[in-house]
Design a protein around this motif. Structure first.
Motif, PDB file in Angstrom:
ATOM      1  N   ARG A 212       9.205  20.747  18.084  1.00  0.00           N
ATOM      2  CA  ARG A 212      10.439  19.998  18.346  1.00  0.00           C
ATOM      3  C   ARG A 212      10.223  18.823  19.285  1.00  0.00           C
ATOM      4  O   ARG A 212      10.746  17.719  19.055  1.00  0.00           O
ATOM      5  CB  ARG A 212      11.491  20.944  18.932  1.00  0.00           C
ATOM      6  N   ALA A 213       9.470  19.021  20.352  1.00  0.00           N
ATOM      7  CA  ALA A 213       9.231  17.928  21.301  1.00  0.00           C
ATOM      8  C   ALA A 213       8.469  16.792  20.629  1.00  0.00           C
ATOM      9  O   ALA A 213       8.753  15.609  20.867  1.00  0.00           O
ATOM     10  CB  ALA A 213       8.468  18.437  22.517  1.00  0.00           C
ATOM     11  N   GLY A 396      12.999  14.378  27.646  1.00  0.00           N
ATOM     12  CA  GLY A 396      12.609  14.996  28.901  1.00  0.00           C
ATOM     13  C   GLY A 396      13.051  16.443  29.018  1.00  0.00           C
ATOM     14  O   GLY A 396      12.387  17.250  29.688  1.00  0.00           O
ATOM     15  N   ARG A 397      14.146  16.812  28.357  1.00  0.00           N
ATOM     16  CA  ARG A 397      14.630  18.195  28.404  1.00  0.00           C
ATOM     17  C   ARG A 397      13.740  19.144  27.608  1.00  0.00           C
ATOM     18  O   ARG A 397      13.805  20.366  27.804  1.00  0.00           O
ATOM     19  CB  ARG A 397      16.064  18.262  27.870  1.00  0.00           C
ATOM     20  N   GLN A 398      12.921  18.608  26.691  1.00  0.00           N
ATOM     21  CA  GLN A 398      12.053  19.442  25.862  1.00  0.00           C
ATOM     22  C   GLN A 398      10.656  19.611  26.458  1.00  0.00           C
ATOM     23  O   GLN A 398       9.863  20.397  25.946  1.00  0.00           O
ATOM     24  CB  GLN A 398      11.918  18.822  24.457  1.00  0.00           C
ATOM     25  N   LEU A 399      10.349  18.877  27.514  1.00  0.00           N
ATOM     26  CA  LEU A 399       9.012  18.898  28.088  1.00  0.00           C
ATOM     27  C   LEU A 399       8.938  19.838  29.271  1.00  0.00           C
ATOM     28  O   LEU A 399       9.919  20.067  29.973  1.00  0.00           O
ATOM     29  CB  LEU A 399       8.605  17.491  28.529  1.00  0.00           C
ATOM     30  N   THR A 400       7.741  20.360  29.491  1.00  0.00           N
ATOM     31  CA  THR A 400       7.510  21.103  30.724  1.00  0.00           C
ATOM     32  C   THR A 400       7.410  20.101  31.881  1.00  0.00           C
ATOM     33  O   THR A 400       7.141  18.914  31.658  1.00  0.00           O
ATOM     34  CB  THR A 400       6.208  21.903  30.643  1.00  0.00           C
ATOM     35  N   PRO A 401       7.606  20.543  33.113  1.00  0.00           N
ATOM     36  CA  PRO A 401       7.495  19.612  34.245  1.00  0.00           C
ATOM     37  C   PRO A 401       6.154  18.885  34.287  1.00  0.00           C
ATOM     38  O   PRO A 401       6.104  17.691  34.595  1.00  0.00           O
ATOM     39  CB  PRO A 401       7.699  20.519  35.463  1.00  0.00           C
TER      40      PRO A 401
END
Length: 428
Positions: A212-213, A396-401
């Motif tokens: 998805r990302a 940005g909501r789909q990524l890890t920090p």
């Protein structure tokens, strides 16, 4: 940079130098120098783009199975043959065939080079490695175009044959340089991105576009390339000449300003970008490009002097260059960081395919709009630029920090990903 990375970057710069010799003059060469007409020149440019779209879907899997080195060498040789034959072609079939070879070869080189850079870097050096690649590409293209412009002579077909010959040699030089590269697959790389067995079982583009990302990044990438790169030599150029009264020579100045901003700003911008959220940097680029489109729109309003319109138009190209300098150390490393170890080539190829689609669709949409629908054209691409900001923040909501902000990786975290010291001692 290590020895392998230095050689990769040197080959990258020389191949860009060769491309700069010919790409700006391909239309003139086919239509006027070889006297094959504007229609044939349009077909050649379309074939150049379509060859890339045909080749890229198969490229990633070959890179992941055979490694990027043989793929890059094969692509460089193919592009060299295409360039050499283009310089000697005088009829429609050979010109079209040459364009197909050249387009496929140069397209395949992109994900192969990107994968080599990934293999020769880690999360702490990858941002700077891709920034250097973009810097050298633009420097090579700019110098090549500048020198090529002083060699070409429409009354002497031999001058174009010389340009294509130089381009062919540069591709072979690239192949020769990368033959000397030893590609490491470091422990850090393998531990950071272990092989994804499920993805390997499913294989191909299905695995890439099931992530998805990565899908959101591809959508964002399409809009980025469609709204900027796909307009430089088509819609924006048409708008400048038709609405703003920009002279053709000034278009060259604007493109030079774009390249100059990239070259001057790249490493200054890098210091700002590398410790910040990638998606917020991309969102900022969307805002900068929205201002650039508004500035270009002002140039076509006709309320000021021609000098003011020209200055505004050139400034818009400069702002686009600033945004490009911010994207180069952001987007390509993010593609690499999203990819499982076993599929780095396929992820790079998928993103290169999206880029080529945007570069094919962009001129087809923007060209007619920029020439005839001046107001709607500017408004449309201001909205596209603002859309970049929205898409970036959603990504940005789909990524890890750590994917969004690699600087969060501290030395202790990197050590924790490796084998414990006792195991290392036992292994030794």
């Amino acid at each position: 940079m290590g020895a392998a990375m230095r050689r990769i970057q040197t080959g990258n710069a020389l191949s860009a130098f060769g491309l700069g010799f010919t790409v700006p003059y391909l239309y003139v060469y086919v239509a006027q120098v070889r006297d094959l007409g504007a229609t044939t020149a349009g077909v050649v440019l379309a074939v150049f783009a379509m060859a890339a779209l045909v080749a890229l879907p198969f490229t990633g899997r070959v890179i992941d199975r055979r490694g990027p080195l043989p793929v890059l060498i094969g692509a460089a040789v193919l592009a060299s043959v295409g360039a050499a034959s283009m310089g000697l072609s005088a009829n429609v079939p050979t010109v079209v065939l040459s364009a197909a070879l050249l387009g496929a070869g140069t397209a395949v080189m992109q994900p192969a080079l990107a994968t080599m850079i990934v293999w020769c870097s880690d999360s702490s050096t990858r941002t700077r490695a891709f920034a250097m690649q973009f810097f050298l590409q633009n420097l090579g293209l700019g110098i090549g175009g500048l020198i090529g412009g002083h060699i070409v002579d429409e009354s002497r077909p031999g001058s174009f044959t010389l340009l294509f010959g130089i381009e062919a040699v540069m591709f072979l030089v690239l192949a020769g340089i990368v033959l000397t590269v030893r590609l490491p697959r470091s422990l850090a790389l393998q531990e950071a991105r272990p092989a994804n067995t499920e993805a390997k079982a499913r294989g191909g583009m299905r695995a890439v576009f099931g992530h998805r990302a990565m899908v959101q990044l591809c959508v964002l990438g399409f809009v980025l390339f469609f709204a900027c790169y796909g307009q430089f030599e088509s819609g924006l150029a048409a708008y400048g000449t038709e609405a703003a009264g920009i002279q053709p020579a000034t278009l060259g100045t604007a493109l030079a300003a774009n390249t100059a901003v990239i070259v001057v700003a790249q490493f200054v911008v890098l210091k700002f970008v590398e410790r910040r959220s990638r998606t917020r940097v991309i969102a900022a680029v969307g805002l900068i490009w929205a201002v650039a489109w508004v500035t270009a729109g002002y140039a076509g309003l006709g309320h000021g002097s021609q000098a003011m319109a020209t200055a505004a138009f050139i400034s818009a190209y400069g702002m686009f260059g600033l945004g490009e300098a911010m994207l180069s150390p952001t987007v390509a490393p993010l593609v690499a960081d999203l990819a499982p170890e076993a599929m780095v080539g396929q992820y790079n190829s998928a993103f290169a395919l999206v880029k080529q689609l945007a570069l094919a669709v962009g001129p087809a949409v923007g060209g007619p709009m920029g020439a005839a629908l001046h107001g709607p054209y500017i408004v449309t691409f201001v909205l596209f630029s603002l859309g970049i900001s929205v898409l970036a923040l959603r990504l940005g909501r789909q990524l890890t920090p750590v994917q969004d902000k690699p600087s969060l990786v501290s030395r202790s975290l990197v050590v924790a990903q490796h084998k414990p010291s006792a195991q290392l001692e036992a292994a030794a």
